[in-house]
Design an enzyme around this catalytic site. Sequence first.
Site, short mmCIF file in Angstrom:
data_model
loop_
_atom_site.label_atom_id
_atom_site.label_comp_id
_atom_site.label_asym_id
_atom_site.label_seq_id
_atom_site.Cartn_x
_atom_site.Cartn_y
_atom_site.Cartn_z
N LYS A 127 -4.04 -2.93 -8.01
CA LYS A 127 -4.17 -1.47 -8.05
C LYS A 127 -2.96 -0.82 -8.70
O LYS A 127 -3.08 0.14 -9.47
CB LYS A 127 -4.38 -0.92 -6.63
CG LYS A 127 -4.56 0.61 -6.58
CD LYS A 127 -5.75 1.09 -7.41
CE LYS A 127 -5.82 2.61 -7.49
NZ LYS A 127 -6.24 3.25 -6.23
N LYS B 118 2.54 9.44 -6.11
CA LYS B 118 2.81 8.49 -5.03
C LYS B 118 2.56 7.06 -5.51
O LYS B 118 3.36 6.15 -5.29
CB LYS B 118 1.92 8.82 -3.83
CG LYS B 118 2.11 7.91 -2.61
CD LYS B 118 1.17 6.74 -2.55
CE LYS B 118 -0.27 7.15 -2.38
NZ LYS B 118 -1.17 5.95 -2.24
#
Length: 321
Positions: free
Chosen positions: A197, A265
């Site tokens: 990811k 983030k």
Amino acid sequence: MEEVPFRAEGVGRVIIPHHSHSRSLFMLRVGYIGLGLMGKSIARNILKAGFPVVVHNRSRGAVDELVAEGATAANSPKEVAEQVDVVFTNLPDSPDVEKVALGENGILAGGRAGLIVVDNSTIKPASARLVAEKLKEKGIFSLDAPVSGGDIGAKNGTLTIMVGGDAGALEKVMPVLQAMGKTITHVGDAGAGQVAKAANQIMVAAQMVAMGELLVFSKKAGVDPRKVVDAIKAGAAQCWALDIKPPRLFDGNRNPGFKSYMQLKDMNIVLDTAKEYGVPVTSTEENTKFYQMMIDMGMGELDNSAVVGVIEKLAGIGILD
């Protein structure tokens, strides 16, 4: 036991038992914790697929919505874990996942040996490994299974799911993952899904920033950016960002999607992990600066494609001017 190739698109050679479509596996009891922009849609698709679903969220609105559609409410992660065979989590960041999985009234407190925990959040690979180790001490399996595809993929059940952890646990939850996504890949051991990811987010950020630059570049050079996109999106520049985002931007729609503060983030996860392994990621560092500028400009709640707004301000022209 007879084995047949799993047929879900994009899964490749994942093998599941022939009985996997039987009622016993279909009736896995499923918990879902974290009903945000994507989590609520994922939980809804699991519910629509026929699984009994127990839901929990910090704010009550999404819980009530899904309960009205047939889900059962729980008051804590512990309470969810006590009632189900599989618990999914979808939470903002690494500390949130660690708290829900391992903290007071968390999954560990309510889970029994054999429970499978599947985390759809995007967190640090190191956090995924920590959670997996702690849960394993109680005989609980953990899969880090972050997703890609945004709110559209979550609503349509077409997410890309990248999985780290035990292959046997993945085999058991595969029927549930089918309700969520179209491409399901077992990447490796615990944390491997989160590495995949992070790699995904390197590319996503690069695409979004590059797209913003080419749109503003075209506009300031006196050429219609719509026609530029039409001209290049079928050639070597073709990518998901150019396929999906320009129509929304040209309609003046910069709503998420995937919120830019979450993109930032994720970029910081990439930078921290790259530093941990001593990997140079110079272009990613530059792209991260654009997302930090978005937050500084008050655009953190907008879609990650709205990074074009930073480039517009720097260039002194908007793509719709």
